[in-house]
Design a protein around this motif. Structure first.
Motif, mmCIF file in Angstrom:
data_model
loop_
_atom_site.group_PDB
_atom_site.id
_atom_site.type_symbol
_atom_site.label_atom_id
_atom_site.label_comp_id
_atom_site.label_asym_id
_atom_site.label_seq_id
_atom_site.Cartn_x
_atom_site.Cartn_y
_atom_site.Cartn_z
ATOM 1 N N ALA A 43 -37.986 36.992 -22.722
ATOM 2 C CA ALA A 43 -36.670 37.425 -23.197
ATOM 3 C C ALA A 43 -36.044 36.429 -24.161
ATOM 4 C CB ALA A 43 -35.748 37.657 -22.005
ATOM 5 N N LYS A 44 -36.332 35.142 -23.945
ATOM 6 C CA LYS A 44 -35.758 34.121 -24.824
ATOM 7 C C LYS A 44 -36.636 33.841 -26.033
ATOM 8 C CE LYS A 44 -33.240 31.745 -21.113
ATOM 9 N NZ LYS A 44 -33.059 30.475 -20.375
ATOM 10 N N ASP A 46 -39.778 35.555 -28.840
ATOM 11 C CA ASP A 46 -39.783 36.550 -29.900
ATOM 12 C C ASP A 46 -40.490 37.843 -29.510
ATOM 13 O OD1 ASP A 46 -38.381 34.929 -31.697
ATOM 14 O OD2 ASP A 46 -40.195 33.859 -32.252
ATOM 15 N N PHE A 47 -41.282 37.820 -28.453
ATOM 16 C CA PHE A 47 -41.978 39.035 -28.043
ATOM 17 C C PHE A 47 -42.374 38.926 -26.572
ATOM 18 C CE2 PHE A 47 -44.925 36.053 -29.951
ATOM 19 C CZ PHE A 47 -45.954 35.968 -29.027
ATOM 20 N N ILE A 48 -42.672 40.073 -25.968
ATOM 21 C CA ILE A 48 -43.090 40.131 -24.578
ATOM 22 C C ILE A 48 -44.459 40.801 -24.524
ATOM 23 C CG2 ILE A 48 -42.584 41.064 -22.284
ATOM 24 C CD1 ILE A 48 -39.628 40.984 -22.978
ATOM 25 N N THR A 49 -45.435 40.130 -23.921
ATOM 26 C CA THR A 49 -46.773 40.679 -23.815
ATOM 27 C C THR A 49 -46.935 41.433 -22.501
ATOM 28 O OG1 THR A 49 -47.615 38.647 -22.814
ATOM 29 C CG2 THR A 49 -47.711 38.812 -25.226
ATOM 30 N N VAL A 251 -41.992 38.777 -36.673
ATOM 31 C CA VAL A 251 -41.024 39.069 -35.616
ATOM 32 C C VAL A 251 -40.339 37.768 -35.219
ATOM 33 C CG1 VAL A 251 -40.697 39.863 -33.242
ATOM 34 C CG2 VAL A 251 -42.311 41.050 -34.742
ATOM 35 N N ARG A 253 -36.982 36.587 -32.669
ATOM 36 C CA ARG A 253 -35.927 36.963 -31.732
ATOM 37 C C ARG A 253 -35.906 38.477 -31.497
ATOM 38 N NH1 ARG A 253 -34.719 32.831 -34.681
ATOM 39 N NH2 ARG A 253 -34.053 34.078 -36.443
ATOM 40 N N HIS A 254 -37.115 39.012 -31.235
ATOM 41 C CA HIS A 254 -37.308 40.426 -30.871
ATOM 42 C C HIS A 254 -36.891 41.389 -31.982
ATOM 43 C CE1 HIS A 254 -38.353 39.523 -26.691
ATOM 44 N NE2 HIS A 254 -37.428 38.590 -26.756
ATOM 45 N N ALA A 255 -36.858 40.936 -33.244
ATOM 46 C CA ALA A 255 -36.516 41.820 -34.352
ATOM 47 C C ALA A 255 -37.462 41.544 -35.524
ATOM 48 C CB ALA A 255 -35.064 41.600 -34.794
ATOM 49 N N TYR A 256 -37.742 42.576 -36.301
ATOM 50 C CA TYR A 256 -38.594 42.386 -37.471
ATOM 51 C C TYR A 256 -37.876 41.524 -38.499
ATOM 52 C CZ TYR A 256 -41.637 45.976 -35.559
ATOM 53 O OH TYR A 256 -42.486 46.674 -34.743
#
Length: 355
Positions: A43-44, A46-49, A251, A253-256
């Motif tokens: 969550a903190k 850039d992505f979650i696997t 990517v 912080r979870h954004a493109y």
């Protein structure tokens, strides 16, 4: 000096650089590369696997690996190699399940290929009991049978891009325009014969991405497996037939993000050409299974039953378990986007894959 400033200086000094060189610097520069910095996962990050979504993913991979080991006549010593192990979550879940198979844990020599010092520390915390060894080179392996796991690894390897002009193909490069990084084309034409037959006659403006680094890694591993026995399991987003199309993305912080904007501060990746990897593995002598969507693979090897068992044991977490299950297998989430690639020694019949 920031990584962006170093890249700009290199361009001013040596001229435009290939997309592969830019990706390599952005991700793995010894001091400033993305994978040399903080933990990019969760969550903190850039992505979650998938392993971070639910323990079910790693547990089923563990079952899959035990099945392979049993088909290999349960060798008393083998190398279990994970490429890009993240926080060690996947392998921790794998070993928790796999060690229930008598002899597996004692036979497995766990080897991890990782460049991020923060993630190495996390892996040490989770996997210390299995006495892991961190490899600096992918090919530095023993002569034992080899099982390889690579979840979201091949997508992060540098690619080269080629653009079809009116009369010829040209390599896409990164240079400076008005002091800012920008894409351009090398003036030197690329002979069409060096490109795969599937893309040579693509219309002008088409982009072909060549995963040369991924092919080299696959060749190294496939040759070892062909000589020593074993299999490779790779799970990633990609496509099953070599084709044109740009998939390079950043990517943060979870954004493109703009891939050229802040090198070293965003994750860069590209879709994997599994067709090309399969040809490399086949050439080495392995049997490549039909590419299988992640959702179908997980359902075939029992994720529905595992989710039900977890819900019964943890009724207060039923909604969270159901949400994780949906994220892993639903076609509009990770189920169809991610593909399962398996190449193995002749005589092995991997479960869960194929038509």
């Amino acid at each position: 000096m920031s990584l962006g400033e170093l890249i700009d200086l290199q361009i001013r000094t040596n001229g435009p650089m290939s997309v592969a060189t830019y990706m390599g610097l952005s991700l793995t520069h010894p001091r400033l590369g993305y994978y040399k910095g903080a933990d990019p996962l969760g969550a903190k990050g850039d992505f979650i696997t998938a392993p971070e979504v639910s323990q079910m993913f790693g547990e089923l991979v563990g079952f899959f690996l035990v099945n392979l080991w049993q088909q290999m006549k349960e060798p008393r010593s083998f190398t279990l190699l994970e490429l890009g192990p993240g926080r060690g979550t996947l392998m921790s879940d794998v070993m928790r399940v796999a060690q229930r198979a008598e002899g597996f844990a004692n036979a497995a020599h766990l080897q991890l290929f990782e460049t991020n010092p923060v993630l190495k520390a996390e892996q040490e915390k989770r996997l210390a009991q299995y006495l892991p060894y961190w490899a600096d080179e992918i090919g530095a392996l023993s002569d034992d049978p080899l099982l390889v796991v690579a979840n979201e690894f091949f997508d992060a390897l540098p690619i080269r891009q080629f653009v079809r002009g009116e009369d010829a193909w040209h390599e896409r490069q990164i240079g400076l325009r008005d002091g800012k990084r920008a894409f351009g084309l090398s003036p030197t034409p690329i002979p069409a014969e060096v490109l795969p037959e599937e893309v040579r006659d693509a219309p002008p403006g088409s982009i072909y991405e060549a995963g040369i680094a991924a092919g080299e890694v696959m060749a190294t591993l496939a040759e070892k497996i062909a000589a020593q026995g074993g299999a490779i399991l790779a799970i990633d987003y990609g496509y099953g037939r070599t084709q044109t199309g740009e998939t390079l993305q950043a990517v943060a912080r979870h954004a493109y993000a703009d891939p050229l904007e802040a090198p070293g501060e965003a994750d860069l990746s590209a879709h994997v050409d599994f067709d090309a990897l399969g040809k490399v593995a086949t050439k080495a002598g392995l049997v490549v299974q039909p590419l299988t969507p992640q959702g179908l693979f997980l359902k075939r090897i029992g994720i529905g039953e595992r989710a039900a068992a977890l819900a019964r044991a943890n009724p207060g977490e039923m909604d969270a378990i159901e949400a994780a299950l949906k994220r892993l297998i639903a076609p509009d989430q990770m189920g169809d986007l991610f593909k399962v690639f398996v190449a193995a020694s002749p005589g092995i019949s991997p479960v869960g894959v194929g038509r």
